[in-house]
Design an enzyme around this catalytic site. Structure first.
Site, mmCIF file in Angstrom:
data_model
loop_
_atom_site.group_PDB
_atom_site.id
_atom_site.type_symbol
_atom_site.label_atom_id
_atom_site.label_comp_id
_atom_site.label_asym_id
_atom_site.label_seq_id
_atom_site.Cartn_x
_atom_site.Cartn_y
_atom_site.Cartn_z
ATOM 1 N N CYS A 1 -8.335 -7.809 12.132
ATOM 2 C CA CYS A 1 -7.880 -8.183 13.472
ATOM 3 C C CYS A 1 -7.849 -6.946 14.377
ATOM 4 O O CYS A 1 -8.879 -6.431 14.746
ATOM 5 C CB CYS A 1 -6.522 -8.880 13.369
ATOM 6 S SG CYS A 1 -6.087 -9.810 14.859
ATOM 7 N N HIS B 1 -7.199 -13.007 8.926
ATOM 8 C CA HIS B 1 -6.201 -12.201 8.212
ATOM 9 C C HIS B 1 -6.159 -12.554 6.725
ATOM 10 O O HIS B 1 -5.408 -13.454 6.335
ATOM 11 C CB HIS B 1 -4.814 -12.467 8.797
ATOM 12 C CG HIS B 1 -4.575 -11.869 10.140
ATOM 13 N ND1 HIS B 1 -3.965 -10.647 10.312
ATOM 14 C CD2 HIS B 1 -4.866 -12.322 11.387
ATOM 15 C CE1 HIS B 1 -3.885 -10.375 11.607
ATOM 16 N NE2 HIS B 1 -4.424 -11.379 12.287
ATOM 17 N N GLU C 1 -4.642 -11.105 4.422
ATOM 18 C CA GLU C 1 -3.298 -10.893 3.844
ATOM 19 C C GLU C 1 -2.399 -12.103 4.064
ATOM 20 O O GLU C 1 -1.368 -12.239 3.412
ATOM 21 C CB GLU C 1 -2.674 -9.617 4.427
ATOM 22 C CG GLU C 1 -2.052 -9.744 5.820
ATOM 23 C CD GLU C 1 -3.071 -9.727 6.961
ATOM 24 O OE1 GLU C 1 -4.292 -9.821 6.677
ATOM 25 O OE2 GLU C 1 -2.639 -9.634 8.134
#
Lengths: 225, 738
Positions: free
Chosen positions: A86, A194, A196
């Site tokens: 990002c 993302h 994560e």
């Protein structure tokens, strides 16, 4: 192996990335403060999401001048693995480690949403644990994630198999549905989604964990060699 | 310094009597700066002078409550050595004048309230009220306000890095001239690391940290304590401008500085800025504070003491450090690139003494300002209402069309367009984000989770402030129970009109009393909140609009969501069909959207039964028997069934009812104490429910892509779930771009 997660003032996914690689994946992970001139012996570096330095100018435009980015650039040139997520992707294009630019989403609005991505290549240290064509669900959360580049660059990215992820249903207007790209040496990946946020079964999807697992595998393999 | 004239006093929105009280407290005429200080501290917004007497009726304690009202936020023990801090606050007036910045700074203000106590914010929710989007006269402005408010919340929360995980958005003509923006925030911290806003220890340095002071927001608190007139837009300079990046730095710096052990007390500068933080910290610490304004970092030149004291510039904090250890604190703030300047000292004389280049410009007893503010027992009569009690005659021409009207109305349609602009996942704790009955955020440190919901129904409260408030508490608790969480504590935001009007004051009093009774009954004490009065434009008050935020606790596990997961499962209506008469139907969404009317009374509530339904629901959630659960509220049974069907892959249901109610009431009445559960084992669910004395009839079966409802063999509703979902999902965007 050890991941290093860079913390810029305004990073806000730093802890999430740290949690994914240390708790969900089970590898070692440290934070790297933005004015650090070395990477603390990290085997792979993550530039996390957020709003580095507020991003009041162009996203990533200030971060590129921070001391740590000189170290990251050197690390990348020496073949070290760098993952920009990002805002991290925005920083990588700002500092020229990746081609193109990220501009405001087509609809001019911030979008937070899980999206489906097609894994375009597995010939990368970020997707070596994935299957080609595999569809993974990973969330996006950005206002400026529309990837643009000139036609020649886009052709080149495709010809060199450097597009890693494409959106199945393009949310932001990115050229050729591009969600993530590699540098020519294939050791730097920038992606808007993302991973994560998709590394923990409790959060609904583990499609992102493969990115970190691939990085760990690549580092292990390099160490064995 | 200019003399204090009656005109000047009036311009500060102080009454003659209040001015006399000031003179007697001081024993002399106030200076100009002192007049400004009193005017903000004694404003309705800061002093709660009209509501304080009645707020005392609210329950505030329980075994889990660590801190009740009176601090920056309420605190609840969640076990495992951790606690949560949470509060709701309004930013209604600024959001009307400047929607983007008004809403953004609303988020910023409540976040500071949380982290000033040492807690890291992990969730934000917001309750929004706007005028109708399709109104021929005000629609364009209402749409602009909505877009601005949403963008402002997104801007601030997303950049700061706190997930906006839920909330509610409602549209009513009464909010056209006065939208409501209520923001709830919640943070987590270790129970032994709580910081309070108290100035303790004579001789300790008083340190200013964060953004520089400018001329923005001067008299913001007073503005928030007055009605709007046609000139209100000239007050735009009173609205502050937010910098979420700076706030993020302030957060990290404060939490890090707190770890040094050198911080004695800390308070954010919110409404009334430096004035409020100084005198409240002194008052709470039973001390005095002396500051010299020449040391206050300023971003404009030539600011007067009056302006510096009253500025509401954002992203600022005031803290008291242990004497001799200030450098430890300053070092942390420097690391984060922030100003940290000693501007004064804690004294033992109980006075707030403000100097400017050594000259005293204000000297007031801190307790006079904070605690001696006037308290009014304002006259209250019968609550203001013009709606009739009797129901009009009505009969549906087409129930399918009615359902579609409801599902595509601004109140009930999908709010995805709004919440997708919020980062609702950052911090990777969001187990359930927007779109469910309650948001669920896990606490990584404890292995447990916190559920949160906001509720409020202005139509109910308008029809009966007391009953409406009780229904609000019941529904908010029900939202939490539906996801399996035990409601433990609450925060409230009381949005009302001008309290000097007895009919409005009565609304406020009765709503507080209703809330008090229900919060007591449901064991959800109020730990803090906010009162926003004078929500009127040109004499037109908003519907009495209390908003409640309740937090609940549960183990961390995959969330129980509202959507049907598989076809062929039993649909059980926990709590039963309930009942309703036409009088109790007047506040429903059906009355509003289909009949365009409002009458009668809100739905009847049996609090004892409600409590048992919720206990049964939590037991069912815990047992793992439920595949989905969704409580019935706005739009009643038919709307709830449709919402259950709107999963990613829509799965509907075939429902066969057995009721003597007429179809409109049966399908759309909003009686409480009802929850839809889908399960593979309806008998086991019914057995568990029976243990609580709760009925749990099986009313049908889930089925792929169809929603059919019949009563005693007569078909009432038949629609495709996928097709209904599309209409529901696209409705808001359609209205905005009309």
């Amino acid at each position: 192996m050890k991941f290093g997660v860079v913390v810029f003032p305004g990073s806000n996914c730093d802890h999430d990335a740290w949690y994914a690689v240390s708790q969900n994946l089970g590898e070692q992970a440290d934070f790297i403060w933005h004015d650090s001139t070395d990477l603390g012996g990290a085997d792979a570096v993550i530039l996390p999401g957020g709003f580095s330095y507020g991003d009041y100018l162009r996203c990533g435009a200030i971060a590129k001048f921070s001391p740590v980015m000189a170290a990251v650039r050197r690390f990348a040139q020496e073949g070290g693995l760098v993952l920009g997520i990002c805002n991290g992707f925005q920083i990588l294009v700002e500092c020229g480690l990746l081609p193109g630019a990220l501009i405001r989403n087509r609809g001019l609005k911030f979008i937070c949403r899980p999206v489906d991505l097609v894994t375009v290549t597995t010939d990368s240290p970020f997707t070596n644990q994935s299957a080609k064509g595999e569809i993974v669900r990973i969330p996006i959360a950005h206002g400026e994630g529309c990837y643009v580049a000139d036609e020649r660059t886009l052709d080149e990215l495709e010809a060199e198999d450097r597009v890693v992820y494409r959106y199945l249903d393009n949310p932001n207007g990115s050229a050729r549905d591009i969600a993530g790209i590699l540098n020519r040496q294939r050791n730097v990946l920038g992606m808007m989604p993302h991973p994560e946020r998709a590394s923990d079964p409790l959060l609904g999807s583990t499609g992102g964990l493969a990115v970190f697992r691939s990085m760990a595998a690549a580092v292990e393999k390099a160490a064995v060699r | 310094m200019s003399a204090i004239t009656p005109d000047l006093v009036a311009a500060h929105q102080l009454t003659e009597a209040e001015y006399e009280r000031i003179v007697s407290l001081l024993g002399r005429e106030p200076t100009y700066t002192e007049l400004g200080i009193f005017s903000v501290m004694w404003s309705e917004h800061c002093s709660y002078k009209s509501s304080r007497l009645h707020l005392k009726k609210l329950p505030t304690r329980s075994k889990l409550v660590v801190q009740g009202p009176g601090e920056n936020a309420g605190i609840v023990d969640i076990g495992g050595g951790y606690a949560i801090a949470f509060k709701i606050e309004s930013h209604n007036h600024p959001s009307f004048i400047e929607p983007f910045q008004g809403a953004a700074t609303g988020v910023g203000g409540i976040l500071r309230d949380i982290f000033t106590m040492g807690a890291r914010p992990i969730a934000v929710l917001d309750a929004l009220r706007f005028g109708p989007l399709d109104d021929p006269e005000t629609g364009a402005r209402n749409r602009r306000i909505l877009e601005g408010v949403v963008a402002g919340i997104a801007h601030y929360g997303n950049c700061f890095g706190v997930p906006t995980v839920g909330g509610e958005t409602v549209f009513e003509p009464s909010y056209a001239g006065n939208p409501l923006v209520n923001v709830f925030a919640l943070g987590v911290f270790r129970k032994d690391q709580i910081f309070y806003a108290r100035a303790e220890g004579e001789g300790n340095p008083v340190i200013y940290v964060g953004a520089k002071t400018g001329r923005d927001g001067i008299h913001g608190a007073s503005m928030a304590s007055a009605e709007f007139s046609e000139e209100s837009h000239q007050k735009r300079p009173n609205v502050q401008v937010g910098d979420p990046f700076l706030e993020k730095l302030l957060l990290e710096a404060c939490l890090e500085a707190m770890q040094t052990g050198a911080i004695v007390g800390i308070q954010d500068m919110g409404a009334a800025g430096l004035t409020c933080s100084t005198c409240e910290m002194g008052s709470r610490g039973h001390t005095g504070i002396e500051i010299d304004l020449q040391y206050v970092p300023q971003r404009e030149s030539g600011m007067t003491p009056y302006e510096i004291m009253l500025s509401e510039s954002q992203e600022r904090m005031l803290l008291v450090a242990a004497k001799g250890r200030e450098q430890e604190v300053v070092r942390v703030f420097r690391k984060w690139g922030l100003d940290a300047v000693t501007i004064g000292v804690v004294t033992g004389d109980g006075k707030m003494r403000v100097k400017y280049h050594g000259r005293v410009v204000a000297e007031i007893d801190t307790r006079a300002l904070a605690d001696e503010a006037p308290i009014y027992d304002r006259p209250h009569t019968a609550p203001l209402r013009t709606a009739p009690l009797e129901a009009p005659g009505f009969a549906s021409a087409d129930l399918n069309r009615d359902l579609r009207t409801l599902l595509t109305s601004a109140d009930l349609c999908s709010k995805r367009w709004i919440w997708e602009q919020y980062d609702y996942m950052v911090r990777t704790n969001t187990l359930q984000g927007p779109g469910g009955d309650a948001a669920i955020v896990r606490i990584k440190e404890t292995g447990t989770s916190v559920a949160m919901a906001l509720d409020g129904n202005g139509r109910y409260t308008y029809l009966s402030p007391r009953e409406g408030a009780k229904l609000m508490v019941a529904e908010c608790c029900r939202n939490l129970s539906t996801v399996g969480a035990l409601p433990v504590a609450a925060t409230n935001n009381l949005n009302f009109g001008n309290p000097e009007r007895p009919g409005i004051m009565a609304q406020l009093v009765e709503a507080i009393e209703g809330m008090a009774e229900a919060c007591e009954f449901f064991e959800t004490p109020i730990t803090g909140g906010n009162v926003s009065l004078y929500n009127e434009t040109l004499g037109e008050a908003v519907f009495p609009s209390p908003v409640l935020g309740i937090v609940g606790l549960l183990d961390t596990r995959p969330p129980l969501t509202i959507h049907f997961k598989n076809p062929g499962r039993a649909v059980v209506l926990l709590g039963g069909l309930g009942t309703c008469d036409p009088v109790r139907f007047g506040g429903t969404q059906y009355a509003k959207q289909v009949l365009k009317d409002l009458w009668g009374l809100p739905p009847a509530l049996d609090m004892d039964y409600e409590k048992r339904v919720q206990a049964a629901m939590r037991r069912i959630a815990e047992s793992g028997l439920a595949e989905s659960a969704h409580d019935l509220s706005d739009g009643g049974l038919a709307v709830a069934l449709a919402e259950c069907s709107f999963g990613e892959d829509p799965i509907g249901a075939v429902i066969e009812l057995d009721s003597r109610l007429r179809p409109e009431l049966l399908l759309f009445h909003e009686g409480p104490s009802r929850i839809l559960v889908s399960t593979a084992d309806p008998e086991a669910v019914a057995r568990l429910a029976a243990g609580y004395g709760v009925e749990a009839p099986r009313i049908g079966t889930t089925a792929a892509d169809v929603l059919k409802i019949s009563n005693r063999g007569a078909a009432l509703i038949q629609a495709g779930a996928r097709e209904l979902k599309e209409a529901w999902e696209g409705a808001l965007e359609k209205m905005l771009h009309a």
